[in-house]
Design a protein around this motif. Sequence first.
Motif, PDB file in Angstrom:
ATOM      1  N   LEU A  16      34.013  11.873 -35.505  1.00  0.00           N
ATOM      2  CA  LEU A  16      32.851  12.269 -34.706  1.00  0.00           C
ATOM      3  C   LEU A  16      32.842  11.640 -33.311  1.00  0.00           C
ATOM      4  O   LEU A  16      32.781  12.375 -32.318  1.00  0.00           O
ATOM      5  CB  LEU A  16      31.555  11.931 -35.452  1.00  0.00           C
ATOM      6  N   PRO A  17      32.882  10.301 -33.185  1.00  0.00           N
ATOM      7  CA  PRO A  17      32.839   9.732 -31.829  1.00  0.00           C
ATOM      8  C   PRO A  17      34.063  10.089 -31.008  1.00  0.00           C
ATOM      9  O   PRO A  17      33.968  10.265 -29.787  1.00  0.00           O
ATOM     10  CB  PRO A  17      32.740   8.222 -32.082  1.00  0.00           C
ATOM     11  N   LEU A  18      35.222  10.226 -31.645  1.00  0.00           N
ATOM     12  CA  LEU A  18      36.432  10.592 -30.913  1.00  0.00           C
ATOM     13  C   LEU A  18      36.303  11.995 -30.331  1.00  0.00           C
ATOM     14  O   LEU A  18      36.672  12.242 -29.176  1.00  0.00           O
ATOM     15  CB  LEU A  18      37.650  10.510 -31.841  1.00  0.00           C
ATOM     16  N   ASN A  19      35.761  12.910 -31.117  1.00  0.00           N
ATOM     17  CA  ASN A  19      35.582  14.281 -30.628  1.00  0.00           C
ATOM     18  C   ASN A  19      34.519  14.338 -29.531  1.00  0.00           C
ATOM     19  O   ASN A  19      34.657  15.100 -28.565  1.00  0.00           O
ATOM     20  CB  ASN A  19      35.202  15.211 -31.782  1.00  0.00           C
ATOM     21  N   ALA A  20      33.463  13.545 -29.679  1.00  0.00           N
ATOM     22  CA  ALA A  20      32.419  13.525 -28.653  1.00  0.00           C
ATOM     23  C   ALA A  20      32.975  12.978 -27.339  1.00  0.00           C
ATOM     24  O   ALA A  20      32.695  13.511 -26.258  1.00  0.00           O
ATOM     25  CB  ALA A  20      31.241  12.679 -29.129  1.00  0.00           C
ATOM     26  N   GLN A  21      33.775  11.930 -27.421  1.00  0.00           N
ATOM     27  CA  GLN A  21      34.376  11.346 -26.214  1.00  0.00           C
ATOM     28  C   GLN A  21      35.316  12.340 -25.540  1.00  0.00           C
ATOM     29  O   GLN A  21      35.305  12.492 -24.309  1.00  0.00           O
ATOM     30  CB  GLN A  21      35.103  10.059 -26.580  1.00  0.00           C
ATOM     31  N   ALA A  22      36.125  13.023 -26.359  1.00  0.00           N
ATOM     32  CA  ALA A  22      37.049  14.015 -25.803  1.00  0.00           C
ATOM     33  C   ALA A  22      36.282  15.180 -25.184  1.00  0.00           C
ATOM     34  O   ALA A  22      36.660  15.703 -24.130  1.00  0.00           O
ATOM     35  CB  ALA A  22      37.992  14.513 -26.906  1.00  0.00           C
ATOM     36  N   PHE A  23      35.206  15.591 -25.835  1.00  0.00           N
ATOM     37  CA  PHE A  23      34.364  16.679 -25.341  1.00  0.00           C
ATOM     38  C   PHE A  23      33.794  16.322 -23.965  1.00  0.00           C
ATOM     39  O   PHE A  23      33.825  17.145 -23.027  1.00  0.00           O
ATOM     40  CB  PHE A  23      33.233  16.931 -26.339  1.00  0.00           C
ATOM     41  N   LEU A  24      33.303  15.105 -23.820  1.00  0.00           N
ATOM     42  CA  LEU A  24      32.723  14.672 -22.546  1.00  0.00           C
ATOM     43  C   LEU A  24      33.780  14.602 -21.450  1.00  0.00           C
ATOM     44  O   LEU A  24      33.497  14.918 -20.282  1.00  0.00           O
ATOM     45  CB  LEU A  24      32.037  13.320 -22.722  1.00  0.00           C
ATOM     46  N   ARG A  25      34.999  14.232 -21.823  1.00  0.00           N
ATOM     47  CA  ARG A  25      36.081  14.213 -20.830  1.00  0.00           C
ATOM     48  C   ARG A  25      36.393  15.614 -20.329  1.00  0.00           C
ATOM     49  O   ARG A  25      36.637  15.828 -19.138  1.00  0.00           O
ATOM     50  CB  ARG A  25      37.334  13.560 -21.422  1.00  0.00           C
ATOM     51  N   VAL A  26      36.377  16.587 -21.236  1.00  0.00           N
ATOM     52  CA  VAL A  26      36.622  17.978 -20.841  1.00  0.00           C
ATOM     53  C   VAL A  26      35.496  18.461 -19.931  1.00  0.00           C
ATOM     54  O   VAL A  26      35.740  19.131 -18.923  1.00  0.00           O
ATOM     55  CB  VAL A  26      36.758  18.890 -22.083  1.00  0.00           C
ATOM     56  N   GLN A  27      34.262  18.135 -20.287  1.00  0.00           N
ATOM     57  CA  GLN A  27      33.133  18.512 -19.431  1.00  0.00           C
ATOM     58  C   GLN A  27      33.305  17.964 -18.016  1.00  0.00           C
ATOM     59  O   GLN A  27      33.068  18.662 -17.034  1.00  0.00           O
ATOM     60  CB  GLN A  27      31.819  17.978 -20.012  1.00  0.00           C
ATOM     61  N   GLU A  28      33.720  16.711 -17.941  1.00  0.00           N
ATOM     62  CA  GLU A  28      33.876  16.078 -16.628  1.00  0.00           C
ATOM     63  C   GLU A  28      35.010  16.737 -15.838  1.00  0.00           C
ATOM     64  O   GLU A  28      34.886  16.956 -14.627  1.00  0.00           O
ATOM     65  CB  GLU A  28      34.170  14.587 -16.803  1.00  0.00           C
ATOM     66  N   GLU A  29      36.087  17.086 -16.532  1.00  0.00           N
ATOM     67  CA  GLU A  29      37.239  17.676 -15.845  1.00  0.00           C
ATOM     68  C   GLU A  29      36.970  19.101 -15.382  1.00  0.00           C
ATOM     69  O   GLU A  29      37.367  19.487 -14.265  1.00  0.00           O
ATOM     70  CB  GLU A  29      38.462  17.655 -16.760  1.00  0.00           C
ATOM     71  N   PHE A  30      36.310  19.902 -16.213  1.00  0.00           N
ATOM     72  CA  PHE A  30      36.142  21.328 -15.923  1.00  0.00           C
ATOM     73  C   PHE A  30      34.744  21.706 -15.430  1.00  0.00           C
ATOM     74  O   PHE A  30      34.516  22.856 -15.052  1.00  0.00           O
ATOM     75  CB  PHE A  30      36.479  22.154 -17.162  1.00  0.00           C
ATOM     76  N   GLY A  31      33.824  20.759 -15.456  1.00  0.00           N
ATOM     77  CA  GLY A  31      32.462  21.077 -15.068  1.00  0.00           C
ATOM     78  C   GLY A  31      31.588  21.448 -16.241  1.00  0.00           C
ATOM     79  O   GLY A  31      30.382  21.247 -16.233  1.00  0.00           O
ATOM     80  N   SER A  32      32.191  22.022 -17.281  1.00  0.00           N
ATOM     81  CA  SER A  32      31.504  22.330 -18.538  1.00  0.00           C
ATOM     82  C   SER A  32      32.564  22.607 -19.591  1.00  0.00           C
ATOM     83  O   SER A  32      33.690  23.016 -19.262  1.00  0.00           O
ATOM     84  CB  SER A  32      30.579  23.551 -18.405  1.00  0.00           C
ATOM     85  N   PHE A  33      32.216  22.388 -20.834  1.00  0.00           N
ATOM     86  CA  PHE A  33      33.148  22.722 -21.912  1.00  0.00           C
ATOM     87  C   PHE A  33      33.278  24.235 -22.014  1.00  0.00           C
ATOM     88  O   PHE A  33      34.341  24.766 -22.332  1.00  0.00           O
ATOM     89  CB  PHE A  33      32.678  22.138 -23.245  1.00  0.00           C
ATOM     90  N   ASP A  34      32.190  24.916 -21.730  1.00  0.00           N
ATOM     91  CA  ASP A  34      32.177  26.377 -21.741  1.00  0.00           C
ATOM     92  C   ASP A  34      33.269  26.946 -20.829  1.00  0.00           C
ATOM     93  O   ASP A  34      34.007  27.853 -21.217  1.00  0.00           O
ATOM     94  CB  ASP A  34      30.801  26.872 -21.297  1.00  0.00           C
ATOM     95  N   ARG A  35      33.385  26.414 -19.647  1.00  0.00           N
ATOM     96  CA  ARG A  35      34.373  26.904 -18.691  1.00  0.00           C
ATOM     97  C   ARG A  35      35.791  26.688 -19.212  1.00  0.00           C
ATOM     98  O   ARG A  35      36.650  27.560 -19.086  1.00  0.00           O
ATOM     99  CB  ARG A  35      34.187  26.197 -17.351  1.00  0.00           C
ATOM    100  N   TYR A  36      36.012  25.522 -19.811  1.00  0.00           N
ATOM    101  CA  TYR A  36      37.331  25.235 -20.400  1.00  0.00           C
ATOM    102  C   TYR A  36      37.625  26.186 -21.561  1.00  0.00           C
ATOM    103  O   TYR A  36      38.685  26.823 -21.614  1.00  0.00           O
ATOM    104  CB  TYR A  36      37.380  23.786 -20.896  1.00  0.00           C
ATOM    105  N   LEU A  37      36.686  26.281 -22.493  1.00  0.00           N
ATOM    106  CA  LEU A  37      36.926  27.047 -23.717  1.00  0.00           C
ATOM    107  C   LEU A  37      37.176  28.520 -23.432  1.00  0.00           C
ATOM    108  O   LEU A  37      38.135  29.113 -23.942  1.00  0.00           O
ATOM    109  CB  LEU A  37      35.735  26.895 -24.662  1.00  0.00           C
ATOM    110  N   TRP A  38      36.325  29.126 -22.607  1.00  0.00           N
ATOM    111  CA  TRP A  38      36.433  30.559 -22.370  1.00  0.00           C
ATOM    112  C   TRP A  38      37.647  30.932 -21.515  1.00  0.00           C
ATOM    113  O   TRP A  38      38.035  32.104 -21.454  1.00  0.00           O
ATOM    114  CB  TRP A  38      35.141  31.096 -21.777  1.00  0.00           C
ATOM    115  N   SER A  39      38.248  29.938 -20.872  1.00  0.00           N
ATOM    116  CA  SER A  39      39.470  30.226 -20.105  1.00  0.00           C
ATOM    117  C   SER A  39      40.606  30.662 -21.021  1.00  0.00           C
ATOM    118  O   SER A  39      41.544  31.336 -20.581  1.00  0.00           O
ATOM    119  CB  SER A  39      39.894  28.998 -19.289  1.00  0.00           C
TER     120      SER A  39
END
Length: 199
Positions: free
Chosen positions: A109-132
């Motif tokens: 759980l915390p590992l996935n949350a940390q990775a999720f937040l890193r993706v948000q920071e890199e792409f602006g949102s996880f949505d933008r990363y995922l839908w790409s």
Amino acid sequence: MTMTVAPSNSTLTPSIQRCPWAKSELDQAYHDTVWGKPEHDDRRLFEMLILEGMQAGLSWSTILRKREAMSKAFDRFDPHLISHYDEGKLQELLQNPEIIRNRAKISALPLNAQAFLRVQEEFGSFDRYLWSWVNHSPIQNQWTEVTEVPAKTSISEAMSKDLLRRGFKFVGPTICYAYMQAVGLVNDHLLSCDQHGAC
């Protein structure tokens, strides 16, 4: 002579056509309102990513039955809060009989949350990363039989490798494809299903 008039069929509710896997009331509600519908809210995307990982080796019906309890236990799937879960919190979760108490899944759980937040920071949102992964438009499949629906695809395999590289856990190709189905990156409702056109 009295004639009996047959009731009009116009008042009958037409039967709902669903994918064959949607059997229980929980399954049907999820099928009709969530599965295959394009999702763009980051919190919801994180929730479904966690739930798909929790589902590994279990039935989806089990996840649906425990979904509300897990939402409560996991701080409503807030990645900021989950990213700070320490060993004490993980042990507390492992004692909660209302959720999935798999040590590896809880520890992820915390590992996935940390990775999720890193993706948000890199792409602006996880949505933008995922839908790409699908060029920001749902893949519209045209299946007529459940047996035609794949368990994984080249896209889910590539997504899995990238997510693993970014530090996510429980994101194998099959889990990633189920995730794609759940959040609407791919429309795998059968053509006979009423929801196919809605997605």
